[in-house]
Design a protein around this motif. Sequence first.
Motif, PDB file in Angstrom:
ATOM      1  N   LYS A   2      11.572  29.256  22.931  1.00  0.00           N
ATOM      2  CA  LYS A   2      12.569  29.715  23.893  1.00  0.00           C
ATOM      3  C   LYS A   2      11.936  30.655  24.921  1.00  0.00           C
ATOM      4  N   ARG A   3      12.434  30.534  26.150  1.00  0.00           N
ATOM      5  CA  ARG A   3      11.915  31.368  27.233  1.00  0.00           C
ATOM      6  C   ARG A   3      12.998  32.340  27.707  1.00  0.00           C
ATOM      7  N   ALA A   5      13.921  35.505  30.464  1.00  0.00           N
ATOM      8  CA  ALA A   5      13.580  36.211  31.699  1.00  0.00           C
ATOM      9  C   ALA A   5      14.135  37.627  31.628  1.00  0.00           C
ATOM     10  N   TYR A  26       8.995  34.762  21.505  1.00  0.00           N
ATOM     11  CA  TYR A  26       9.562  34.189  22.723  1.00  0.00           C
ATOM     12  C   TYR A  26       8.537  34.163  23.860  1.00  0.00           C
ATOM     13  N   GLU A  29       9.275  35.936  30.860  1.00  0.00           N
ATOM     14  CA  GLU A  29       8.987  36.002  32.288  1.00  0.00           C
ATOM     15  C   GLU A  29       9.626  37.267  32.841  1.00  0.00           C
ATOM     16  N   PRO A  46      15.425  29.758  32.536  1.00  0.00           N
ATOM     17  CA  PRO A  46      15.097  30.288  31.215  1.00  0.00           C
ATOM     18  C   PRO A  46      16.243  30.012  30.241  1.00  0.00           C
ATOM     19  N   ASP A  47      15.999  30.204  28.958  1.00  0.00           N
ATOM     20  CA  ASP A  47      17.054  30.014  27.955  1.00  0.00           C
ATOM     21  C   ASP A  47      17.994  31.217  27.899  1.00  0.00           C
TER      22      ASP A  47
END
Length: 225
Positions: A2-3, A5, A26, A29, A46-47
């Motif tokens: 998972k990303r 921000a 994770y 960003e 992002p997620d």
Amino acid sequence: MKRIAVVEDEVYMREELCDMLQKDGYLVEAITEFEDAARLLAALRPDLVILDLNLPEISGFQICQELKNKTAIPVLVLTSRDQVKDELQAFQLGADEYLTKPCRKDRLLARVSNILKRYEGRTNLIEGPDFLLDQQTYTLYIHNTSVVLPKNQGKLLVALLSGGDALVTTEQLCMALWGTTEYIDENALQVNLTRLKKTMSALEMKQRIVAVRGMGYRLEAEVSL
């Protein structure tokens, strides 16, 4: 993986958040161009977004509103503002969670995990002011019911929603419908737009399609009389 921000202007806090999230597995960003944050986040997809409210150049409230008007990306507000009115405003704009600083590490990570679990399988959804639209099936979730839009109407609505408040050109709509702009058929485009307008009106949606002569189209909020 998972990303996430992180939109935070305080350098120490931003670095601490990024380090904490990376250690928990994770991808992270950091967004530091705040005035253009909503556009950057919509492009990044992002997620989850962790968003501060007290930012230079622009309010976190505005970023939240702009992002939620364009996408279904979940937003966790993490802020020093502890007034109930601020929390209520954030939720009204679409925030999924509201935590105040300082916040315990385990509490924050638990909320992050819970939001991501809630949004599993919802990556194809675009969120509007009173509905959700599945970009793959063109299923519209509105007023506690679901409606599968005809394919061309679904394609047009996805294109218009992806533009947010910005103008979507005739060429972009033709590309969405037919995958080409080589032969632009204005009449065929108008037929499909008219059908979508009728569907939106029948469903009592809060947005309407507005034409900008010689340029394209955009969605605007329906004005209540």
